[in-house]
Design a protein around this motif. Structure first.
Motif, PDB file in Angstrom:
ATOM      1  N   THR A   1      -9.895 -20.686  12.510  1.00 47.32           N
ATOM      2  CA  THR A   1     -10.441 -20.115  13.733  1.00 47.32           C
ATOM      3  C   THR A   1     -11.064 -18.779  13.375  1.00 47.32           C
ATOM      4  O   THR A   1     -10.892 -18.265  12.267  1.00 47.32           O
ATOM      5  CB  THR A   1      -9.359 -19.892  14.798  1.00 47.32           C
ATOM      6  N   ARG A   2     -11.730 -18.219  14.335  1.00 46.00           N
ATOM      7  CA  ARG A   2     -12.309 -16.881  14.159  1.00 46.00           C
ATOM      8  C   ARG A   2     -11.218 -15.878  13.738  1.00 46.00           C
ATOM      9  O   ARG A   2     -11.463 -14.988  12.949  1.00 46.00           O
ATOM     10  CB  ARG A   2     -12.942 -16.471  15.492  1.00 46.00           C
TER      11      ARG A   2
ATOM     12  N   GLU B   1     -17.967 -22.140  15.297  1.00 46.52           N
ATOM     13  CA  GLU B   1     -16.521 -21.928  15.186  1.00 46.52           C
ATOM     14  C   GLU B   1     -15.744 -23.238  15.122  1.00 46.52           C
ATOM     15  O   GLU B   1     -14.740 -23.336  14.425  1.00 46.52           O
ATOM     16  CB  GLU B   1     -16.028 -21.072  16.352  1.00 46.52           C
ATOM     17  N   HIS B   2     -16.200 -24.278  15.790  1.00 47.56           N
ATOM     18  CA  HIS B   2     -15.482 -25.561  15.794  1.00 47.56           C
ATOM     19  C   HIS B   2     -15.535 -26.261  14.434  1.00 47.56           C
ATOM     20  O   HIS B   2     -14.796 -27.211  14.206  1.00 47.56           O
ATOM     21  CB  HIS B   2     -16.045 -26.474  16.888  1.00 47.56           C
TER      22      HIS B   2
END
Length: 91
Positions: free
Chosen positions: A38-39, A25-26
């Protein structure tokens, strides 16, 4: 996963696989404009649009921001990248 309408749990699994393929995710970023995502802000875009027979297979899905995904619409993947990068004008 070749149906046009995946079940919610199948889409969640696909999203997780895309996040993992992106390096976590990062490291999520739009393939077209490279904005960090972001998600919650990522969307799934079909390389070959569903309208042209594209499927929900992992190798046909990329991570994109919502503005780029909407701007692309059904435009050819390579053509959109060229337009996005200013190499050609949109007709």
């Amino acid at each position: 996963m070749s149906t046009h309408n995946l079940q919610s749990d199948q889409k969640k699994l696909l999203r997780e696989r895309l996040i993992s393929r992106s390096g976590g995710e990062h490291r999520l970023a739009c393939l077209y404009c490279e904005d960090k995502l972001t998600r919650e802000t990522m969307t799934m875009d079909h390389v070959k649009p569903q309208s042209e027979g594209g499927t929900w297979a992992l190798n046909n899905i990329i991570v994109a921001c919502k503005p780029c995904n909407e701007q692309r619409g059904n435009m050819n993947f390579v053509d959109f990248i060229l337009v996005k990068n200013g190499a050609v004008r949109k007709t």
